[in-house]
Design a protein around this motif. Structure first.
Motif, mmCIF file in Angstrom:
data_model
loop_
_atom_site.group_PDB
_atom_site.id
_atom_site.type_symbol
_atom_site.label_atom_id
_atom_site.label_comp_id
_atom_site.label_asym_id
_atom_site.label_seq_id
_atom_site.Cartn_x
_atom_site.Cartn_y
_atom_site.Cartn_z
ATOM 1 N N ILE A 67 0.862 -1.193 0.000
ATOM 2 C CA ILE A 67 0.000 0.000 0.000
ATOM 3 C C ILE A 67 0.889 1.230 0.000
ATOM 4 C CG2 ILE A 67 -1.774 1.272 1.245
ATOM 5 C CD1 ILE A 67 -2.662 -1.381 2.480
ATOM 6 N N VAL A 68 0.549 2.180 -0.848
ATOM 7 C CA VAL A 68 1.297 3.436 -0.939
ATOM 8 C C VAL A 68 0.508 4.504 -0.193
ATOM 9 C CG1 VAL A 68 2.312 5.164 -2.457
ATOM 10 C CG2 VAL A 68 2.235 2.761 -3.177
ATOM 11 N N LEU A 69 1.137 5.072 0.818
ATOM 12 C CA LEU A 69 0.497 6.124 1.614
ATOM 13 C C LEU A 69 1.192 7.440 1.348
ATOM 14 C CD1 LEU A 69 -0.055 4.433 5.103
ATOM 15 C CD2 LEU A 69 -1.705 4.736 3.253
ATOM 16 N N ASP A 70 0.451 8.391 0.849
ATOM 17 C CA ASP A 70 0.997 9.719 0.589
ATOM 18 C C ASP A 70 0.900 10.543 1.871
ATOM 19 O OD1 ASP A 70 2.078 11.863 -0.739
ATOM 20 O OD2 ASP A 70 0.144 12.573 -1.500
ATOM 21 N N ILE A 71 2.037 11.037 2.338
ATOM 22 C CA ILE A 71 2.076 11.838 3.569
ATOM 23 C C ILE A 71 1.940 13.315 3.184
ATOM 24 C CG2 ILE A 71 3.320 12.303 5.687
ATOM 25 C CD1 ILE A 71 2.559 9.346 5.196
ATOM 26 N N PRO A 72 0.910 14.003 3.668
ATOM 27 C CA PRO A 72 0.692 15.399 3.251
ATOM 28 C C PRO A 72 1.861 16.302 3.641
ATOM 29 C CG PRO A 72 -1.238 14.494 4.372
ATOM 30 C CD PRO A 72 -0.125 13.522 4.582
ATOM 31 N N SER A 73 2.006 17.398 2.894
ATOM 32 C CA SER A 73 3.046 18.387 3.196
ATOM 33 C C SER A 73 2.743 19.076 4.513
ATOM 34 C CB SER A 73 3.142 19.416 2.062
ATOM 35 O OG SER A 73 3.454 18.801 0.836
ATOM 36 N N GLN A 74 3.796 19.431 5.201
ATOM 37 C CA GLN A 74 3.642 20.124 6.478
ATOM 38 C C GLN A 74 4.820 21.067 6.684
ATOM 39 O OE1 GLN A 74 4.097 17.636 9.951
ATOM 40 N NE2 GLN A 74 5.474 16.242 8.896
ATOM 41 N N ALA A 86 7.942 19.993 4.106
ATOM 42 C CA ALA A 86 8.408 18.616 3.894
ATOM 43 C C ALA A 86 7.212 17.685 3.714
ATOM 44 C CB ALA A 86 9.267 18.148 5.065
ATOM 45 N N ASN A 87 7.360 16.732 2.802
ATOM 46 C CA ASN A 87 6.365 15.672 2.657
ATOM 47 C C ASN A 87 7.078 14.372 2.311
ATOM 48 O OD1 ASN A 87 7.099 16.210 0.061
ATOM 49 N ND2 ASN A 87 5.038 16.268 -0.765
ATOM 50 N N ALA A 88 6.340 13.257 2.396
ATOM 51 C CA ALA A 88 6.957 11.952 2.191
ATOM 52 C C ALA A 88 5.929 10.992 1.625
ATOM 53 C CB ALA A 88 7.528 11.430 3.508
ATOM 54 N N LYS A 158 7.811 -1.151 4.388
ATOM 55 C CA LYS A 158 8.774 -1.563 3.363
ATOM 56 C C LYS A 158 9.849 -0.499 3.178
ATOM 57 C CE LYS A 158 8.223 -4.899 1.361
ATOM 58 N NZ LYS A 158 7.349 -5.289 0.263
ATOM 59 N N THR A 159 9.412 0.729 2.977
ATOM 60 C CA THR A 159 10.342 1.849 2.848
ATOM 61 C C THR A 159 9.552 3.145 2.983
ATOM 62 O OG1 THR A 159 12.060 2.868 1.463
ATOM 63 C CG2 THR A 159 10.110 2.066 0.338
ATOM 64 N N VAL A 160 10.275 4.203 3.212
ATOM 65 C CA VAL A 160 9.689 5.533 3.258
ATOM 66 C C VAL A 160 10.624 6.478 2.521
ATOM 67 C CG1 VAL A 160 10.748 6.053 5.502
ATOM 68 C CG2 VAL A 160 8.761 7.358 4.740
ATOM 69 N N GLU A 161 10.067 7.300 1.672
ATOM 70 C CA GLU A 161 10.859 8.203 0.848
ATOM 71 C C GLU A 161 10.457 9.651 1.130
ATOM 72 O OE1 GLU A 161 13.327 7.370 -1.005
ATOM 73 O OE2 GLU A 161 13.071 5.185 -1.004
ATOM 74 N N ILE A 162 11.479 10.509 1.178
ATOM 75 C CA ILE A 162 11.231 11.943 1.327
ATOM 76 C C ILE A 162 10.988 12.508 -0.071
ATOM 77 C CG2 ILE A 162 12.112 14.113 2.205
ATOM 78 C CD1 ILE A 162 11.624 11.973 4.323
ATOM 79 N N GLN A 163 9.785 12.939 -0.329
ATOM 80 C CA GLN A 163 9.464 13.457 -1.653
ATOM 81 C C GLN A 163 10.054 14.840 -1.886
ATOM 82 O OE1 GLN A 163 5.075 12.999 -1.833
ATOM 83 N NE2 GLN A 163 5.418 11.633 -3.566
ATOM 84 N N ASP A 164 9.887 15.700 -0.914
ATOM 85 C CA ASP A 164 10.339 17.075 -1.133
ATOM 86 C C ASP A 164 10.648 17.726 0.203
ATOM 87 O OD1 ASP A 164 10.945 19.423 -2.501
ATOM 88 O OD2 ASP A 164 8.911 20.200 -2.313
ATOM 89 N N ILE A 165 11.767 18.445 0.221
ATOM 90 C CA ILE A 165 12.121 19.316 1.350
ATOM 91 C C ILE A 165 12.518 20.652 0.744
ATOM 92 C CG2 ILE A 165 13.701 19.747 3.260
ATOM 93 C CD1 ILE A 165 13.960 16.818 3.697
#
Length: 290
Positions: A67-74, A86-88, A158-165
């Protein structure tokens, strides 16, 4: 007879419905949670399964795919009080469906909140420059921080990726102004350095020209001295030829002076001969002076 026929149709329908309630075919990639009289009973694996009709029922259908969970920007504040955005994105897999549905009300929302709070805590301990350049470090710390918590819910991260900082809009404006000021400073320094180098080169040129002029004057003076000495030795006591030569040079000098754009009036002495004789006497004295 009609009553019996109606009862038969009812019994057939009841049997078919009972079979439908008791036979479950679970598709690949899913697990079904079965409750018996409102209590968890078992987890159905993919394939053909049988349950007790009217006693057991399928309460939840849980996917076993990632499952892919999009973490909202904060907005996150760094250790040096800089606000960044930052979001992930997190990739999870449900290993034990019964824990995921009974251990937490909404596991997706819970994981999002965990990632957001952990991300704020990790970046809050870093400087602004480190936060922008240490994505791998943030990723490793984030995965370590939440893996144990979601394991209690039967979920594997499984993994977590930092999309944008990225800096906030206000910080971006400040950084752009700082960059513009730095470019202006460098341009000013470069211009000043160029002007300094040009001034040095010009001064060196003037110095070299003055040195060459002085050397030329010395050479000319030595040539004139040698010429006069040779003339004096050749003429000896004969005054007329020497007067002629000096007078010729004197007239030439007066002519050049009269052609100068700064010369308005040139006055020649009335007694040129005596003037030349006096010059000859002075030159002779300088030549024969010990």
């Amino acid at each position: 007879m009609e009553a019996l026929s109606g009862i038969g149709i009812f019994l057939v329908a009841f049997v078919l419905f009972t079979l439908y309630k008791g036979v479950k075919i679970v598709p690949q990639g899913f697990k079904w949670i079965v409750q018996r009289l409102g209590k968890y009973h078992q987890t159905l694996e993919p394939g053909l399964n049988f349950i007790i009709p009217y006693v057991d029922n399928v309460a939840y259908k849980v996917t076993t795919k990632d499952i892919v969970l999009d973490i909202p920007s904060q907005e996150v504040i760094t250790r040096d009080n800089v606000v960044i955005i930052a979001n992930a994105v997190a990739y999870i897999n449900i290993v034990h469906p019964e824990r995921a549905v009974y251990g937490i009300e909404n596991y997706e929302q819970g994981i999002r909140n965990l990632v957001q709070t952990s991300l704020r805590s990790i970046i809050g301990d870093m400087d602004f420059d480190s936060a922008l350049s240490s994505r791998d470090q943030i990723k490793a710390a984030l995965k370590m921080s939440i893996s144990d918590d979601i394991a209690d819910w039967g979920i594997t991260l499984k993994t977590v990726e930092i999309q944008d900082i990225s800096p906030s809009s206000t910080m971006q404006m400040a950084m752009e102004e700082q960059a513009a000021a730095e470019r202006q400073r460098r341009a000013t320094v470069t211009k000043a350095d160029g002007q300094r180098q040009a001034a040095i080169a010009e001064a060196d040129g003037r110095l070299e020209a003055s040195r060459r002029d002085a050397e030329a004057q010395v050479v000319l003076a030595r040539g004139s001295e040698q010429s006069i000495r040779l003339i004096s030795e050749a003429v000896g006591e004969r005054e007329i030829p020497l007067l002629y030569l000096l007078g010729e040079q004197y007239i030439k000098a007066m002519t050049d002076m009269s052609k100068s754009p700064n010369a308005k009036t040139v006055v020649l002495p009335a007694d040129i001969l005596n003037t030349v004789r006096g010059m000859m006497g002075e030159v002779g004295d300088k030549i024969h002076r010990p």
